[in-house]
Design a protein around this motif. Structure first.
Motif, PDB file in Angstrom:
ATOM      1  N   TRP A  52       0.818  -1.200   0.000  1.00 37.62           N
ATOM      2  CA  TRP A  52       0.000   0.000   0.000  1.00 37.62           C
ATOM      3  C   TRP A  52       0.856   1.256   0.000  1.00 37.62           C
ATOM      4  CZ3 TRP A  52      -4.673  -0.625  -1.492  1.00 37.62           C
ATOM      5  CH2 TRP A  52      -5.407  -1.774  -1.141  1.00 37.62           C
ATOM      6  N   SER A  53       0.426   2.232  -0.763  1.00 36.54           N
ATOM      7  CA  SER A  53       1.098   3.528  -0.798  1.00 36.54           C
ATOM      8  C   SER A  53       0.728   4.326   0.455  1.00 36.54           C
ATOM      9  CB  SER A  53       0.662   4.309  -2.039  1.00 36.54           C
ATOM     10  OG  SER A  53      -0.716   4.666  -1.915  1.00 36.54           O
ATOM     11  N   VAL A  54       1.338   5.476   0.598  1.00 38.25           N
ATOM     12  CA  VAL A  54       0.906   6.414   1.639  1.00 38.25           C
ATOM     13  C   VAL A  54      -0.456   6.959   1.224  1.00 38.25           C
ATOM     14  CG1 VAL A  54       3.264   7.040   2.261  1.00 38.25           C
ATOM     15  CG2 VAL A  54       2.065   8.352   0.504  1.00 38.25           C
ATOM     16  N   PRO A  55      -1.273   7.452   2.163  1.00 36.26           N
ATOM     17  CA  PRO A  55      -2.573   8.033   1.788  1.00 36.26           C
ATOM     18  C   PRO A  55      -2.406   9.168   0.780  1.00 36.26           C
ATOM     19  CG  PRO A  55      -2.493   7.655   4.144  1.00 36.26           C
ATOM     20  CD  PRO A  55      -1.095   7.408   3.617  1.00 36.26           C
ATOM     21  N   LEU A  56      -3.249   9.176  -0.241  1.00 34.75           N
ATOM     22  CA  LEU A  56      -3.154  10.129  -1.333  1.00 34.75           C
ATOM     23  C   LEU A  56      -4.462  10.895  -1.494  1.00 34.75           C
ATOM     24  CD1 LEU A  56      -1.653   7.534  -3.833  1.00 34.75           C
ATOM     25  CD2 LEU A  56      -0.336   9.250  -2.587  1.00 34.75           C
ATOM     26  N   SER A  57      -4.414  12.015  -2.166  1.00 32.64           N
ATOM     27  CA  SER A  57      -5.545  12.835  -2.597  1.00 32.64           C
ATOM     28  C   SER A  57      -6.094  13.711  -1.490  1.00 32.64           C
ATOM     29  CB  SER A  57      -6.687  11.973  -3.166  1.00 32.64           C
ATOM     30  OG  SER A  57      -7.634  11.663  -2.175  1.00 32.64           O
ATOM     31  N   ASP A  58      -6.797  14.755  -1.938  1.00 35.11           N
ATOM     32  CA  ASP A  58      -7.487  15.639  -1.006  1.00 35.11           C
ATOM     33  C   ASP A  58      -8.952  15.779  -1.402  1.00 35.11           C
ATOM     34  OD1 ASP A  58      -7.261  17.055  -3.307  1.00 35.11           O
ATOM     35  OD2 ASP A  58      -6.184  18.754  -2.458  1.00 35.11           O
ATOM     36  N   TRP A  59      -9.434  14.897  -2.267  1.00 32.34           N
ATOM     37  CA  TRP A  59     -10.816  15.003  -2.726  1.00 32.34           C
ATOM     38  C   TRP A  59     -11.704  13.895  -2.172  1.00 32.34           C
ATOM     39  CZ3 TRP A  59     -10.452  10.435  -5.070  1.00 32.34           C
ATOM     40  CH2 TRP A  59      -9.305  10.129  -5.817  1.00 32.34           C
ATOM     41  N   SER A  60     -11.157  12.965  -1.412  1.00 27.99           N
ATOM     42  CA  SER A  60     -11.991  11.993  -0.721  1.00 27.99           C
ATOM     43  C   SER A  60     -11.799  12.192   0.776  1.00 27.99           C
ATOM     44  CB  SER A  60     -11.630  10.556  -1.123  1.00 27.99           C
ATOM     45  OG  SER A  60     -10.276  10.275  -0.855  1.00 27.99           O
ATOM     46  N   LYS A  61     -12.794  11.851   1.543  1.00 27.61           N
ATOM     47  CA  LYS A  61     -12.829  12.177   2.964  1.00 27.61           C
ATOM     48  C   LYS A  61     -11.563  11.760   3.705  1.00 27.61           C
ATOM     49  CE  LYS A  61     -15.480  11.331   7.173  1.00 27.61           C
ATOM     50  NZ  LYS A  61     -16.637  10.619   7.769  1.00 27.61           N
ATOM     51  N   ASN A  62     -11.150  10.519   3.525  1.00 22.79           N
ATOM     52  CA  ASN A  62      -9.981  10.000   4.241  1.00 22.79           C
ATOM     53  C   ASN A  62      -8.792   9.751   3.309  1.00 22.79           C
ATOM     54  OD1 ASN A  62     -11.310   9.763   6.872  1.00 22.79           O
ATOM     55  ND2 ASN A  62     -12.504   8.130   5.908  1.00 22.79           N
ATOM     56  N   GLY A  63      -8.876  10.297   2.077  1.00 17.85           N
ATOM     57  CA  GLY A  63      -7.833  10.008   1.110  1.00 17.85           C
ATOM     58  C   GLY A  63      -7.972   8.579   0.606  1.00 17.85           C
ATOM     59  N   PHE A  64      -6.989   8.120  -0.153  1.00 14.68           N
ATOM     60  CA  PHE A  64      -7.000   6.723  -0.576  1.00 14.68           C
ATOM     61  C   PHE A  64      -5.569   6.213  -0.660  1.00 14.68           C
ATOM     62  CE2 PHE A  64      -6.276   8.812  -4.639  1.00 14.68           C
ATOM     63  CZ  PHE A  64      -5.495   7.920  -5.358  1.00 14.68           C
ATOM     64  N   VAL A  65      -5.448   4.914  -0.579  1.00 18.38           N
ATOM     65  CA  VAL A  65      -4.155   4.269  -0.771  1.00 18.38           C
ATOM     66  C   VAL A  65      -4.279   3.367  -1.995  1.00 18.38           C
ATOM     67  CG1 VAL A  65      -3.423   4.348   1.640  1.00 18.38           C
ATOM     68  CG2 VAL A  65      -4.795   2.413   0.853  1.00 18.38           C
ATOM     69  N   GLU A  66      -3.161   3.116  -2.655  1.00 19.46           N
ATOM     70  CA  GLU A  66      -3.224   2.250  -3.822  1.00 19.46           C
ATOM     71  C   GLU A  66      -2.094   1.232  -3.802  1.00 19.46           C
ATOM     72  OE1 GLU A  66      -2.979   4.468  -7.433  1.00 19.46           O
ATOM     73  OE2 GLU A  66      -0.936   5.139  -7.100  1.00 19.46           O
ATOM     74  N   GLN A  67      -2.325   0.147  -4.515  1.00 18.89           N
ATOM     75  CA  GLN A  67      -1.329  -0.900  -4.650  1.00 18.89           C
ATOM     76  C   GLN A  67      -1.406  -1.477  -6.060  1.00 18.89           C
ATOM     77  OE1 GLN A  67      -2.081  -4.244  -2.075  1.00 18.89           O
ATOM     78  NE2 GLN A  67      -4.150  -4.569  -2.837  1.00 18.89           N
ATOM     79  N   ILE A  68      -0.355  -2.204  -6.436  1.00 21.56           N
ATOM     80  CA  ILE A  68      -0.290  -2.832  -7.753  1.00 21.56           C
ATOM     81  C   ILE A  68      -0.486  -4.332  -7.593  1.00 21.56           C
ATOM     82  CG2 ILE A  68       1.072  -3.131  -9.853  1.00 21.56           C
ATOM     83  CD1 ILE A  68       0.469  -0.229  -9.275  1.00 21.56           C
ATOM     84  N   ASP A  69      -1.441  -4.890  -8.311  1.00 24.45           N
ATOM     85  CA  ASP A  69      -1.712  -6.319  -8.236  1.00 24.45           C
ATOM     86  C   ASP A  69      -0.575  -7.120  -8.864  1.00 24.45           C
ATOM     87  OD1 ASP A  69      -3.964  -8.430  -7.739  1.00 24.45           O
ATOM     88  OD2 ASP A  69      -3.241  -8.851  -9.777  1.00 24.45           O
ATOM     89  N   GLN A  70      -0.382  -8.341  -8.381  1.00 20.70           N
ATOM     90  CA  GLN A  70       0.721  -9.185  -8.857  1.00 20.70           C
ATOM     91  C   GLN A  70       0.629  -9.521 -10.344  1.00 20.70           C
ATOM     92  OE1 GLN A  70       1.335 -12.665  -6.464  1.00 20.70           O
ATOM     93  NE2 GLN A  70       1.958 -11.509  -4.660  1.00 20.70           N
ATOM     94  N   ARG A  71      -0.556  -9.438 -10.901  1.00 20.80           N
ATOM     95  CA  ARG A  71      -0.716  -9.777 -12.324  1.00 20.80           C
ATOM     96  C   ARG A  71      -0.932  -8.532 -13.192  1.00 20.80           C
ATOM     97  NH1 ARG A  71      -4.151 -15.075 -13.494  1.00 20.80           N
ATOM     98  NH2 ARG A  71      -2.866 -14.809 -15.351  1.00 20.80           N
TER      99      ARG A  71
END
Length: 213
Positions: free
Chosen positions: A39-58
């Motif tokens: 998981w990345s660090v929390p991102l964005s300022d347009w969602s209430k709690n921000g979001f985290v993202e990851q890259i799937d193995q495939r």
């Protein structure tokens, strides 16, 4: 999904490897542009709690990696190597997307080596388009985005700033808004189905009682 270019930053130091080739040594910069299921660090300022993202193995399955460029800080005026010229080698393993960059004997190449040695380049990043992704919306913690399939891998290399680029934020927001609307639509459909079931039960009950009366 998004056809806009996105950037993924991995705050993991790259390393320098010196390898004997013939009668001289060549310097290579080696690192991971992406790590799977991290998981990345929390991102964005347009969602209430921000979001985290990851890259799937495939995510890189079937992705064309024959014409990928490597540069410093995504600056195409500071090219370090190309996969179609053999100066950039890309490998997908269990950890993630690994790159080996044969550093050119140019001003950019020598400066990059020095910046890696002194820690000025604090991670790696790659430019891509998203073919498919998945969102999980949470109430009291950051929403979760998983990139399931990379559409096109364009460029990667060492970078010095862990900022989340505006272009990526815009692309992610479009995906977020679409997924959110689809989720709301599914929720409304589920509520409608539930109401219809309850109405049908009431109708059966009413008819039963009416017949009994």
């Amino acid at each position: 999904n998004s056809r806009m270019n996105e950037k993924y930053f991995l705050p993991e130091p790259v390393v320098i490897e010196s390898r004997a080739e013939g009668d001289k040594k060549e310097d290579y910069i080696v690192g991971y542009a992406a790590r799977f299921d991290k998981w990345s660090v929390p991102l964005s300022d347009w969602s209430k709690n921000g979001f985290v993202e990851q890259i799937d193995q495939r995510a890189f399955d079937g992705v064309d990696m024959t014409k990928v460029v490597s540069s410093v800080n995504h600056d195409f005026n500071k090219i370090l190597g190309r996969s179609d010229k053999g100066t950039l080698k890309l490998t997908v393993d269990k950890i993630g997307l690994r790159y080996e960059l044969k550093v050119p004997n140019t001003t950019v190449g020598r400066d990059t080596l020095e910046d890696v040695r002194n820690g000025n380049l604090s991670g790696s990043s790659f430019v891509f388009t998203t073919e498919s992704d998945k969102w999980v919306f949470n109430k009291d913690k950051p929403d979760e985005r998983t990139v399931l399939k990379v559409g096109k891998l364009i460029e990667l290399g060492p970078v010095n700033m862990p900022a989340y680029p505006d272009s990526s934020a815009e692309a992610a927001k479009r995906s977020y808004d679409l997924a959110k609307s689809e989720t709301e639509e599914e929720k409304e459909k589920a509520e409608k189905r539930e109401l219809e079931k309850r109405l049908e039960k009431l109708k059966r009950k009413y008819n039963y009682e009416k017949t009994k009366f």
